[in-house]
Design an enzyme around this catalytic site. Structure first.
Site, short mmCIF file in Angstrom:
data_model
loop_
_atom_site.label_atom_id
_atom_site.label_comp_id
_atom_site.label_asym_id
_atom_site.label_seq_id
_atom_site.Cartn_x
_atom_site.Cartn_y
_atom_site.Cartn_z
N VAL A 1 7.58 -4.60 9.71
CA VAL A 1 8.55 -3.53 9.54
C VAL A 1 7.83 -2.18 9.49
CG1 VAL A 1 10.42 -4.76 8.43
CG2 VAL A 1 8.47 -4.01 7.05
N GLY A 2 8.58 -1.10 9.66
CA GLY A 2 8.03 0.23 9.46
C GLY A 2 7.87 1.01 10.74
N ASN A 3 7.35 2.23 10.57
CA ASN A 3 7.33 3.16 11.68
C ASN A 3 6.29 2.82 12.75
OD1 ASN A 3 9.45 5.08 10.90
ND2 ASN A 3 8.16 5.32 9.10
N ILE B 1 -2.39 -2.17 3.96
CA ILE B 1 -2.77 -1.04 3.11
C ILE B 1 -4.23 -0.71 3.36
CG2 ILE B 1 -3.18 -0.41 0.69
CD1 ILE B 1 -0.44 -1.73 0.10
N GLY C 1 6.47 -11.63 5.35
CA GLY C 1 6.17 -12.71 6.29
C GLY C 1 4.81 -12.54 6.95
N LYS D 1 -3.12 9.32 2.00
CA LYS D 1 -3.10 10.40 1.00
C LYS D 1 -3.93 11.61 1.46
CE LYS D 1 -0.46 8.08 -1.83
NZ LYS D 1 0.97 8.31 -1.66
N GLU E 1 10.64 -11.70 12.30
CA GLU E 1 11.59 -11.90 11.20
C GLU E 1 12.68 -10.86 11.15
OE1 GLU E 1 8.61 -12.15 8.03
OE2 GLU E 1 9.46 -10.32 7.25
O1 0RQ Z 1 2.58 5.65 -0.32
O2 0RQ Z 1 5.01 5.69 -0.54
O3 0RQ Z 1 3.53 6.94 -2.14
O4 0RQ Z 1 3.79 7.69 0.25
O5 0RQ Z 1 1.25 3.10 0.66
O6 0RQ Z 1 2.36 3.33 3.24
O7 0RQ Z 1 1.86 4.59 5.32
O8 0RQ Z 1 4.28 4.41 4.48
O9 0RQ Z 1 2.94 2.46 5.44
O10 0RQ Z 1 5.42 1.83 5.62
O11 0RQ Z 1 3.63 1.13 7.29
O12 0RQ Z 1 3.70 0.17 4.97
C1 0RQ Z 1 1.34 -2.53 4.16
C2 0RQ Z 1 2.97 -1.39 2.70
C3 0RQ Z 1 2.48 -0.48 4.98
C4 0RQ Z 1 3.78 -2.62 4.78
C5 0RQ Z 1 2.63 -1.76 4.14
C6 0RQ Z 1 0.32 4.18 0.59
C7 0RQ Z 1 0.96 5.28 1.40
C8 0RQ Z 1 2.41 5.13 0.98
C9 0RQ Z 1 3.14 2.98 2.16
P1 0RQ Z 1 3.82 6.57 -0.72
P2 0RQ Z 1 2.92 3.80 4.65
P3 0RQ Z 1 4.03 1.43 5.91
C10 0RQ Z 1 7.20 -8.32 8.24
C11 0RQ Z 1 5.82 -8.36 7.73
C12 0RQ Z 1 3.54 -6.33 3.90
C13 0RQ Z 1 4.71 -7.11 4.41
C14 0RQ Z 1 4.65 -7.38 5.88
C15 0RQ Z 1 4.04 -3.91 4.03
C16 0RQ Z 1 2.57 3.62 0.89
O13 0RQ Z 1 3.45 -2.91 6.10
O14 0RQ Z 1 4.75 -3.93 3.04
O15 0RQ Z 1 3.70 -7.13 6.57
N1 0RQ Z 1 3.41 -5.02 4.50
N2 0RQ Z 1 5.71 -7.97 6.36
O16 0RQ Z 1 0.42 6.52 1.06
C17 0RQ Z 1 -3.61 3.44 -1.23
C18 0RQ Z 1 -4.32 2.80 0.89
C19 0RQ Z 1 -3.02 3.10 1.38
C20 0RQ Z 1 -2.08 3.55 0.47
C21 0RQ Z 1 -1.17 3.40 2.45
N3 0RQ Z 1 -5.27 2.35 1.70
N4 0RQ Z 1 -4.56 2.98 -0.42
N5 0RQ Z 1 -2.36 3.73 -0.83
N6 0RQ Z 1 -0.94 3.73 1.16
N7 0RQ Z 1 -2.45 3.01 2.60
C22 0RQ Z 1 8.27 -7.68 7.40
C23 0RQ Z 1 8.72 -8.42 6.17
O17 0RQ Z 1 8.04 -9.21 5.66
C24 0RQ Z 1 10.07 -8.19 5.61
#
Ligand code: 0RQ
Length: 502
Positions: A267-269, A361, A385, A405, A291
């Protein structure tokens, strides 16, 4: 016209407030809902009010909440806001829910999505007291048309002592025929899963409902939580371009067919940018075993690039959700919605050779990936997933910007602060800097490629310095680490607000 065509069901219609009274302190409740689609729209808020009223009187009232995946503010958010959730599983992403988990108010157990339903079936999560499930329609024969997600609904309907159904008139009646409900059985009773291609249909269009256990039917008419995607930024586009180049090269090398293999996309951008890239790219006649159905996939179906997509839920912007509702009769020829124990089933993923692509992350120099925790302790969303697909993929890919960040965090670190996907499962890492193809490499070789191709230039020298230092002080040459310094970057960020050295 009423969506309830069955007499027994009609006799059980009541308000959400009356239905919620069936749920008591200490109950374990299985809810529908997956990435903001198909969650119950009325009962959770009514229940939250009752929990708040009990708390106001000094009475204890908390429930264990099991879902498919993330839900919405009026579900997870409402129950979490009143401190109503004792234990939550699996994936969640609501900010209030996340806050309660990280504040220690709610326990959270982060289970692979394909395991979550079966584990409830096995009794690992205790007796299921109630199920609250959104459906689109109740047929004359008492079966029900699922709504915009299936998730773990089949298991919760199978196991719960009491069933509450929400019939949501907002969901298109033309969703009928899009679903394929097939349930796994207890170990020892399963046959090989008969799915050899993403579009295979092996089950029923409807849920069977045991009306003796149904205690309430609630009528609603509310949209799903549909979040608009941000406009595509250059970084996401660049990451998508790298992935497309990588896939193109795999085709050239003869390791992928021209129409690729079924794609899974997180999911996501960035994931959506990948889909936009695929839609504009050279590959034709694609399929998807994933999924969630996102906007990008709907566009690919429209353009003819994507023939069929299998998933368990929608995760659409408001515009795409409207389109789906208006044209569900068309899209159901190209989309199969399944229970998440099937959409994310390792056997099917391995058999078909799915290409997985998920966000992360952080990753470390040896290729271990953290998808869930910020600085080791703070839960973000959960593994979702990503493990189901990564572990069993033909090619597993992780994507992320190299910095977070504003540059104070490097997504490539000496050692991840939490492990979700180990070096054994992670084959390719992509940032806007480039692609690290880790297949066939030893840990030391991987470190070189990851630092050179994926780390941001601001952190490359620091990473190189770390491995040189680790090689000098570690107890062996295979995976050099200085255990005293491996998390120094995370410590520095927590202390100073930046991973950079002063
Ligand atoms: O923080 O919300 O405070 O701004 O983490 O990061 O850049 O918006 O990234 O929306 O692509 O999510 C892994 C969370 C990435 C997602 C993850 C901080 C960043 C931000 C979110 P803020 P972004 P995304 C199918 C597969 C697991 C589930 C999955 C996820 C916030 O992809 O949940 O894959 N994956 N499912 O600033 C500290 C770092 C960071 C960090 C980003 N290195 N250290 N903070 N952030 N990198 C779907 C399903 O399963 C339903």
């Amino acid at each position: 016209m009423s969506r309830i065509a069955n007499d027994k069901a009609r006799a059980k219609v009541m308000s959400a407030q009356d239905a919620a009274k069936q749920i008591k302190d200490g109950d374990r409740v299985g809810f529908s809902g997956f990435t903001g689609a198909g969650y119950p729209k009325a009962v959770p808020e009514a229940l939250a009010e009752q929990i708040q009223a009990a708390h106001d009187k000094g009475e204890a009232f908390k429930i264990a909440s099991y879902t498919g995946a993330s839900t919405a503010p009026e579900h997870d958010g409402a129950l979490a806001a009143v401190d109503g959730i004792s234990t939550r599983m699996p994936y969640q992403s609501d900010p209030v829910m996340r806050g309660k988990i990280n504040a220690g108010v709610s326990e959270y157990s982060d289970v692979h999505l394909s395991h979550s339903g079966p584990q409830v079936r096995y009794g690992f999560w205790g007796n299921l007291d109630a199920a609250v499930i959104e459906v689109t329609k109740i047929n004359e024969d008492g079966t029900a048309v699922p709504s915009s997600s299936i998730g773990n609904n089949n298991v919760y309907l199978e196991k719960a002592d009491k069933i509450i159904l929400e019939v949501n008139a907002w969901q298109s009646e033309d969703l009928e025929g899009m679903h394929d409900v097939y349930s796994m059985k207890m170990p020892g009773h399963n046959v090989p899963l008969p799915i050899t291609a993403p579009g295979d249909r092996i089950g029923s269009k409807f849920f069977d409902i045991d009306w003796d256990r149904v205690v309430a039917v609630v009528e609603t008419d509310s949209p799903d939580r549909n979040t608009p995607f941000k406009p595509l930024d250059q970084e996401s586009k660049t990451i998508a371009e790298h992935l497309l180049d990588f896939l193109g090269n795999e085709v050239t090398q003869g390791r992928l067919p021209k129409d690729l293999l079924p794609m899974q996309s997180g999911v996501g951008n960035i994931a959506n940018a990948v889909l936009v890239g695929l839609n504009e790219g050279p590959f034709e006649r694609l399929t998807s075993y994933t999924e969630v159905i996102q906007d990008g996939m709907v566009d690919m179906i429209d353009s003819g690039k994507l023939l069929v997509a299998s998933a368990t839920a929608f995760s659409l912007s408001p515009d795409a959700a409207k389109l789906m509702n208006d044209k569900a009769a068309h899209y159901r020829n190209h989309i199969v919605l399944r229970p998440q124990e099937i959409s994310n089933n390792p056997e099917a993923i391995r058999r078909m050779g799915v290409i997985s692509c998920n966000g992360m992350i952080e990753a470390d120099i040896y290729g271990n990936v953290n998808s869930t925790h910020i600085m080791g302790s703070k839960m973000q969303n959960g593994i979702g997933g990503s493990g189901d697909f990564t572990r069993n993929a033909y090619i597993s890919v992780f994507v992320s910007p190299s910095l977070a960040k504003g540059g104070d965090i490097s997504a490539i670190v000496p050692m991840v602060s939490h492990h979700d996907h180990t070096e054994h499962d992670v084959q390719v890492i992509i940032t806007e800097q480039g692609v690290a193809d880790l297949r066939g490499l030893s840990p030391k070789q991987r470190a070189k490629v990851i630092i050179q191709n994926c780390a941001h230039p601001d952190y490359r020298e620091m990473l190189k310095e770390y491995i040189e230092h680790a090689a000098a002080v570690s107890n062996a040459e295979h995976t050099p680490h200085d255990l005293g310094r491996a998390h120094a970057w995370h410590r520095r960020f927590l202390d100073t607000g930046s991973m950079k050295q002063a």
